[in-house]
Structures are given as structure tokens and as C-alpha cells.
Design a protein around this motif. Structure first.
Motif, PDB file in Angstrom:
ATOM      1  N   LYS A   3       0.841  -1.191   0.000  1.00 14.51           N
ATOM      2  CA  LYS A   3       0.000   0.000   0.000  1.00 14.51           C
ATOM      3  C   LYS A   3       0.880   1.246   0.000  1.00 14.51           C
ATOM      4  N   PHE A  57      -1.729   1.390  -3.375  1.00 14.50           N
ATOM      5  CA  PHE A  57      -1.655   0.808  -4.702  1.00 14.50           C
ATOM      6  C   PHE A  57      -2.853   1.282  -5.517  1.00 14.50           C
ATOM      7  N   ALA A  58      -2.696   1.267  -6.826  1.00 16.70           N
ATOM      8  CA  ALA A  58      -3.801   1.612  -7.723  1.00 16.70           C
ATOM      9  C   ALA A  58      -4.729   0.405  -7.851  1.00 16.70           C
ATOM     10  N   PHE A  59      -6.028   0.667  -7.899  1.00 17.35           N
ATOM     11  CA  PHE A  59      -6.991  -0.436  -8.004  1.00 17.35           C
ATOM     12  C   PHE A  59      -6.762  -1.223  -9.291  1.00 17.35           C
ATOM     13  N   SER A  60      -6.353  -0.542 -10.348  1.00 12.10           N
ATOM     14  CA  SER A  60      -6.088  -1.231 -11.609  1.00 12.10           C
ATOM     15  C   SER A  60      -4.930  -2.214 -11.465  1.00 12.10           C
ATOM     16  N   GLU A  61      -3.930  -1.851 -10.636  1.00  8.56           N
ATOM     17  CA  GLU A  61      -2.819  -2.777 -10.407  1.00  8.56           C
ATOM     18  C   GLU A  61      -3.289  -3.992  -9.624  1.00  8.56           C
TER      19      GLU A  61
END
Length: 233
Positions: free
Chosen positions: A100, A102-106
Motif C-alpha cells: 500500500k 496501490f492503484a486499483f487497476s494494479e
């Protein structure tokens, strides 16, 4: 998929629950290690998102108990950014590790990558990673290829373990630098390339088939590229 989130921070748990449901998943949430461990052991989940810092029992203890009984894929989520914690998670049996924030897409990409690796190994084999004639014993911290013992430094062992756990997946130099050295990769720094070169000298060059491959413009991938689709036992 049916997913289990074990996360004690209410806002993050709610955010992940909402986002993953919007992507079509069935999602359960546990707010502490005790409830999370119970759900993970008794429920039938496709993947567990597991925080490290939990009340009751921590994420490492939950992971250890899950691995003793089940082969459910586990993606660890944590604010900790120390290499030791990442290595401990991978050695205990985590399939991947995401720090953390982190991007939700990642997160979605990591979930997809874990699930693409196919059916998890039987429980008794989870600490023994294999690719062709290469074996990595995580519990004994030993590496063999073609029956021969290969001596690695602690850092080389960590790098090899990460590549083996994510075999078949192209890994960028940035990801390798973050996961193994806990550093933001600088394009002027060749620490990753130097480490890969040393690792190749030990696990690839003395043998016929090469397992560590360069992905031009990105990084490296560990996979079998010999004749046929299936690597030899």
C-alpha cells in the motif's frame, strides 16, 4: 470469482469490496485475523486478499494456517515496505505481494496474473517450486538443477523465488527492484541487470535449456522455451 478480503482498515475494506463487486466478483470481508482465518479455512474461495497488520492474529499467522490445510491463492496487501516482510510472505506461501498504497487497476492486474497461473499446487508441493529440471526448495532454501546443488546468495535466492512464483509472467525491472531491493528503480541504475546476469551464470549457463529470458524494453520472464509445450520433469 468468490473472493475473501481480510483487512481491518474500514475505508479500504469498503473500497475494495465495492470495487471488486462492481467487477462481477462475490466478495466477503473479515475485519480481523481470527475471523479471516476462520472464513479462509471453512469457506470455498478462489482467492484471498490478506493484510499483514491485523488485530487478533497477524497476516503471516493466517497465511501459515491456511497453507497447512488449503491451496487457495493468497495475495498479500500491506503498508509494510521492508524487503524482509515481502520475503517472509513469499516464503510462507503467498502467491503475490502488493504494498500500500496501490492503484486499483494494479490490484486487478495482480489478481488476474495469480489466477492465470492455473490450478494451485498440492499443499505438500507449495514450498517446492519446479520448472523443467530446476527445483527451488523454499523451506530448506536450497536450489537444484539437473540434480546438482546450486549455491545462491540470500538476494539471489529471493530474486529466483520471485521469478519462479511468477513464472511465465513478464516482470519489469521496476517491479523486481521494488520487490527484491525495496527501491524505486532508476533507469540509470543497472542493479537488476547485474543481479540477473549473476543468477543466469549459476542457474542457466552451465545447462542446456535457458529458463531466464529477457523481455526487450521491459524486464525478464522465467519460462520454458524448449521444444514442445510442456517442460521436461
Amino acid at each position: 470469482m468468490r473472493l475473501l478480503i481480510i483487512e481491518d482498515e474500514p475505508r479500504l475494506a469498503a473500497y475494495l469490496h465495492k470495487g471488486l463487486r462492481e467487477h462481477g466478483h462475490v466478495v466477503d470481508v473479515a475485519r480481523d485475523g481470527i475471523d479471516g482465518r476462520h472464513l479462509a479455512l471453512e469457506g470455498d474461495y478462489d482467492l484471498v486478499l490478506l493484510d499483514v497488520m491485523l488485530p487478533g492474529v497477524d497476516g503471516f499467522a493466517v497465511l501459515k494456517d491456511v497453507r497447512a490445510r488449503k491451496n487457495t491463492p493468497v495475495l498479500m496487501l500491506t503498508a509494510r515496505d521492508q524487503v524482509e516482510d515481502r520475503v517472509r510472505g513469499l516464503r510462507t506461501g503467498a502467491d503475490d505481494y502488493l504494498a500500500k498504497p496501490f492503484a486499483f487497476s494494479e490490484l486487478l492486474a495482480r489478481i488476474d496474473a495469480v489466477m492465470r497461473r492455473g490450478t494451485p499446487q498440492p499443499i505438500e508441493d507449495q514450498l517446492l517450486l519446479r520448472l523443467a529440471d530446476l527445483e527451488v526448495d523454499l523451506s530448506a532454501r536450497r536450489v537444484h538443477r539437473a540434480g546438482e546443488r546450486i549455491e545462491l546468495t540470500a538476494q539471489e535466492f529471493t530474486l529466483l523465488t520471485l521469478l519462479m512464483r511468477r513464472r511465465g509472467e513478464a516482470m519489469s525491472r521496476t517491479t523486481l527492484a521494488e520487490q527484491v531491493w525495496d527501491m524505486n528503480f532508476d533507469s540509470n541504475t543497472n542493479v537488476v541487470d547485474v543481479a540477473i546476469r549473476r543468477l543466469r551464470a549459476k542457474v542457466d549457463e552451465p545447462y542446456g535449456a535457458k529458463l531466464i529470458h529477457t523481455v526487450r524494453g521491459m524486464g525478464y520472464v522465467m519460462e520454458w522455451r524448449g521444444p514442445g509445450e510442456t517442460p521436461p520433469p
